[in-house]
Enzyme design. Structure first.
Site, short mmCIF file in Angstrom:
data_model
loop_
_atom_site.label_atom_id
_atom_site.label_comp_id
_atom_site.label_asym_id
_atom_site.label_seq_id
_atom_site.Cartn_x
_atom_site.Cartn_y
_atom_site.Cartn_z
N TRP A 242 -4.82 1.16 10.58
CA TRP A 242 -4.89 1.32 9.41
C TRP A 242 -4.75 -0.19 8.72
O TRP A 242 -5.47 -0.58 7.77
CB TRP A 242 -3.77 2.21 8.49
CG TRP A 242 -3.99 2.31 7.26
CD1 TRP A 242 -3.26 2.03 6.24
CD2 TRP A 242 -5.34 2.59 6.17
NE1 TRP A 242 -3.81 2.16 4.96
CE2 TRP A 242 -5.09 2.63 4.91
CE3 TRP A 242 -6.56 3.08 6.92
CZ2 TRP A 242 -5.98 3.05 3.97
CZ3 TRP A 242 -7.32 3.65 5.72
CH2 TRP A 242 -6.98 3.53 4.40
N TYR B 245 0.74 -1.23 0.04
CA TYR B 245 -0.11 -0.01 0.27
C TYR B 245 0.94 1.20 0.12
O TYR B 245 0.69 2.16 -0.51
CB TYR B 245 -0.85 -0.09 1.27
CG TYR B 245 -1.66 1.35 1.24
CD1 TYR B 245 -2.69 1.84 0.54
CD2 TYR B 245 -1.40 2.18 2.28
CE1 TYR B 245 -3.38 2.82 0.86
CE2 TYR B 245 -2.00 3.38 2.63
CZ TYR B 245 -2.98 3.54 1.56
OH TYR B 245 -3.81 4.93 1.69
N GLU C 176 -10.84 5.59 5.10
CA GLU C 176 -10.28 6.44 6.19
C GLU C 176 -11.16 6.68 7.37
O GLU C 176 -10.75 6.68 8.64
CB GLU C 176 -9.71 7.78 5.64
CG GLU C 176 -8.67 7.77 4.74
CD GLU C 176 -7.18 7.41 5.50
OE1 GLU C 176 -7.09 7.00 6.62
OE2 GLU C 176 -6.15 6.85 4.87
#
Length: 173
Positions: free
Chosen positions: A34, A4, A26
């Site tokens: 995350w 990522y 988000e």
């Protein structure tokens, strides 16, 4: 996480579907790591029609409730329902300004902001830009768009490049 970072994070994007996906992820991340959200990304894509904005804006309560019961997403009612509301808010912006991307990038005159942080701990959780965009998005009816979430979103979509010195992606656009 490394993939990522290397392939997506900080890469400038103007793709409406991707912007909506990152805003959703988000927002889902609030209060979580995350990595947790990235592991659930495919489930989010499946549950939310690969982030097709018009389809998500038309989702019925029964479908959102089914997602809460059966999908491998963050099972938080307000976060799930916010996807529909945020999709509708994006549609309003698209109607007014041509695209969600144009709206977002107008805050920086279509230029990426490159910070020159030396180490990761130098990177702020929020800044004036994220606070300004957050306030405006809230006025437009968005949910889960606080200034910390928006700063992470701006990093994700490449409006802000916070790759630190020594990172192979530092100063790449």
């Amino acid at each position: 996480m490394q993939t990522y970072h290397d392939k997506e994070w900080g890469v400038p994007s103007r793709d409406e579907r991707y912007l909506f996906e990152m805003l959703t992820l988000e927002g889902a991340q609030a209060g979580l790591s995350w990595l947790t959200v990235l592991k659930k990304r495919k489930a989010y894509q499946q549950a939310f029609h690969h982030f097709d904005i018009s389809t998500c804006a038309r989702m019925k309560d029964v479908e959102l409730e089914e997602i809460l019961r059966t999908q491998t997403v963050v099972r938080h009612r307000q976060k799930i329902y916010s996807v529909r509301g945020n999709a509708a808010a994006i549609q309003r912006i698209q109607k007014e300004q041509g695209s969600f991307a144009s709206y977002l990038w107008s805050y920086t005159q279509d230029k990426q902001i490159v910070h020159h942080w030396q180490i990761e701990s130098d990177i702020p959780a929020k800044n004036e830009l994220s606070e300004c965009i957050s306030r405006d998005l809230k006025k437009k009816g968005f949910l889960f768009v606080g200034p910390v979430i928006i700063y992470s979103f701006l990093q994700a979509i490449g409006i802000v490049n916070d790759h630190v010195w020594g990172c192979s992606l530092y100063l790449q656009e």
